[in-house]
Design an enzyme around this catalytic site. Structure first.
Site, short mmCIF file in Angstrom:
data_model
loop_
_atom_site.label_atom_id
_atom_site.label_comp_id
_atom_site.label_asym_id
_atom_site.label_seq_id
_atom_site.Cartn_x
_atom_site.Cartn_y
_atom_site.Cartn_z
N GLU A 1 0.77 -1.17 -0.07
CA GLU A 1 -0.03 -0.12 -0.05
C GLU A 1 0.69 1.25 0.04
OE1 GLU A 1 -3.41 0.23 2.59
OE2 GLU A 1 -4.12 -1.52 1.94
N HIS B 1 -1.62 -1.91 10.41
CA HIS B 1 -1.25 -3.44 10.41
C HIS B 1 -0.25 -3.64 11.16
CE1 HIS B 1 -3.47 -5.06 6.67
NE2 HIS B 1 -3.69 -3.92 6.56
#
Length: 600
Positions: free
Chosen positions: A309, A579
């Protein structure tokens, strides 16, 4: 094959692309900031409550007014730039490559394969480096600042040497051909009748840690041989480097007592412990029982970094600038834009960012053909990379393969993820066949990424049984639907990321080790059923583990032995991403012609 750095065939096309993007960027910047002003994070909402009530509305009003004015002014230039930019994507290679003089010297010749084995560290992290307005919907902000902070943390781990711990035991001579590595987690060490457990202090293992010092790989062998003398010197108050007179003191007796609790955690946070590199190891004909650890710092000596990402171009450029002194070979801006043989128009690239301390020989990107919803705007796919990590005395190249991916995100689209996993199996096989040579030896094959499914949710049962999880080994998985002890989820609850209990790496580490707090700060499996009668019941209390580091053994050379050294969940990026990064270290050894072959 030598990769060129520019993604375009010549400098003229590259320059035209840069001009076109320069015309688009002011419009993009103003739209990004105008939306971001109206979407505060929970941390900013908390700060807003502490300010005067009129300040925030004024900030929003004048900020939106300024950005809207700039947007209207720049719109015609952006349209002209887009007309030039879009057709150029047809001739753009789907990744950019940057290389500097190898910070490790000639890394390709540092390992000859035979003799002592070699450890390779792999890091995977989803950073959510979206444009600022989109990142705020994930409760994250300040993408550029986060990029600089994260790159600094990763580089600091590379500069930190690994600690080597060697323990002599009465049976060490009889198992010299086996692994002689030991760590403080599964082993208790008695030190002159004073056990480590009795000598604990708030700082950790005082008697043992006081006798340890950092060891570079160049001096590792000599330090290992002198380790008992160093412990003796630490007891008598002498400096370990000072020579001791023969007969003045006997080396301290160290007795290894194997703990019955093999899965116990280390009681105090400490740097990841290195392993003793011995001669070629025999294959272990038993189930691996390595316990995953939760660490507040990145493991030392990482060789390969896969970041996901990383959509924002400026964040990718910042990462490349700061990581490249430590990782000399970087693949970034991976993916396609526009139509470019894909059905949907792609506004964002794949978000994959790969950095290596070893030379990259070849790379190829594959775009997933199917996507739906917001995922259709990004060119998600698979990046396959071939790396040279050594050279044998017979001039055979020692190579490894690393594949990075990010699967479809929408939870109910299981069929799309299954299709993507099948494509990954085919593409990796195709890449290895196309790039393989007779004059080289494959020593590892690693697959990593954000798979967007976990091993505990009932809704993900189809993905859990996919062929790819039979071809590749998952260090955290016992079987489909069953996790190993000590495994935690990698997806954080976005709304609670900035609470005091998890805002720092140490606090987040403590929270993940407590069941009740883990349930509060981790996303949990969907419709999970717990089998309480099974002794190996799925540890659903660990949360959703959607980030994976997998490795494969049947695609490497026959004489190569792959051993899992360690697996780590990392909390150092607390408050900077939603995350948990994960790291894995593989120990690779080769059997020479003189070594006996094990019988199974």
């Amino acid at each position: 094959m030598v990769l060129r750095e520019s993604p375009f065939p010549n400098a003229c096309v590259h320059g035209l692309h840069s001009v076109a993007w320069a015309l688009i960027f002011p419009c993009f910047w103003s739209l990004d900031h105008m939306i971001a002003i109206c979407v505060p994070t929970t941390r900013e909402t908390r700060q807003k409550q502490e300010q005067e009530c009129y300040l925030y509305p004024m900030k929003v009003f004048f900020g939106v007014l300024f950005c809207l004015t700039l947007l209207v002014i720049c719109m015609p230039l952006a349209l002209l730039g887009f007309i030039v930019w879009a057709p150029l994507q047809a001739v753009r290679r789907p990744f950019s490559y940057s290389v500097i003089e190898d910070p490790m010297g000639d890394a390709r010749k540092q390992w000859t394969g035979y003799g002592e084995g070699m450890g390779f560290g792999f890091l995977e992290a989803n950073l959510c480096f979206l444009p600022n307005c989109l990142a705020r919907f994930n409760n994250l902000a300040r993408t550029q600042r986060r990029a600089a902070q994260i790159a600094t943390h990763i580089c600091a781990s590379v500069d930190r040497p690994r600690i080597t711990v060697c323990v002599d035991s009465p049976t060490s001579m009889s198992i010299s051909s086996q692994s002689r590595r030991s760590s403080l987690a599964p082993v208790k060490v008695a030190f002159n009748s004073l056990s480590v457990n009795e000598a604990q202090a708030p700082g950790g293992f005082l008697p043992v840690m006081n006798s340890l010092h950092y060891i570079d790989s160049s001096e590792e062998n000599s330090e290992v041989e002198n380790f008992p003398a160093n412990i003796s010197a630490s007891q008598t108050g002498e400096h370990p480097s000072e020579p001791a007179a023969v007969g003045d003191s006997q080396p301290a007796e160290i007795t290894e007592v194997v703990s019955n609790e093999q899965h116990s955690k280390c009681p105090a946070p400490s740097p990841t412990l290195g392993k003793c590199h011995c001669r070629t190891r025999a294959k272990q004909n038993k189930k691996e029982d390595l316990v995953a650890e939760i660490s507040p710092i990145f493991p030392a000596d990482m060789a390969f970094v896969c970041l996901l990402e990383v959509f924002e171009k400026r964040a990718a450029a910042k990462l490349k600038q700061l990581l490249q002194p430590a990782f000399g070979h970087v693949l970034y801006d991976v993916g396609v834009y526009g139509f470019h043989s894909c059905c949907e128009f792609k506004f964002l690239n794949s978000g994959i960012f790969f950095a290596s301390r070893y030379p990259i020989l070849d790379a190829k990107y594959y775009c997933f053909p199917r996507a739906r919803g917001e995922d259709a705007l990004a060119a998600k796919g698979l990046l396959c990379v071939k790396i040279q990590v050594g050279l044998t005395p017979n001039d055979l190249r020692i190579v490894g393969y690393v594949s990075c991916t990010h699967l479809h995100a929408t939870a109910e689209d299981n069929h799309i993820r299954q299709n993507q996993l099948s494509h990954i199996v085919d593409w990796i096989s195709e890449f290895m066949t196309a790039t393989g040579c007779k004059d080289e030896m494959v020593v590892f094959d690693v697959l990593c990424g954000d798979f967007n499914f976990d091993n505990s949710s009932m809704e993900d049962h189809l993905e859990q049984q996919h062929q790819i999880l039979k071809l590749y080994k998952d260090p955290c998985c016992i079987a489909p639907g069953k996790e190993k002890p000590g495994v935690v989820g990698t997806l954080l609850e976005q709304r609670t990321m900035y609470e005091e209990q998890v805002i720092s790496p140490e606090n987040l580490q403590r929270a993940l080790e407590i069941d009740e707090l883990r349930k509060q700060y981790l996303a949990f499996p969907i419709n999970c059923v717990i089998d309480t009668d099974s002794p190996e019941a799925s540890t659903v209390g660990g949360g959703r583990r959607i980030d994976y580091l997998l490795y494969r053994e049947d695609t490497v050379a026959q004489e190569v032995t792959t051993e899992l050294d360690e697996f780590t969940f990392i909390t150092q990026l607390a408050g900077m991403t939603d995350h948990l990064p994960i790291a894995m270290r593989l120990f690779i050894s080769m059997a020479s012609e003189d070594d006996p072959v094990d019988e199974f």
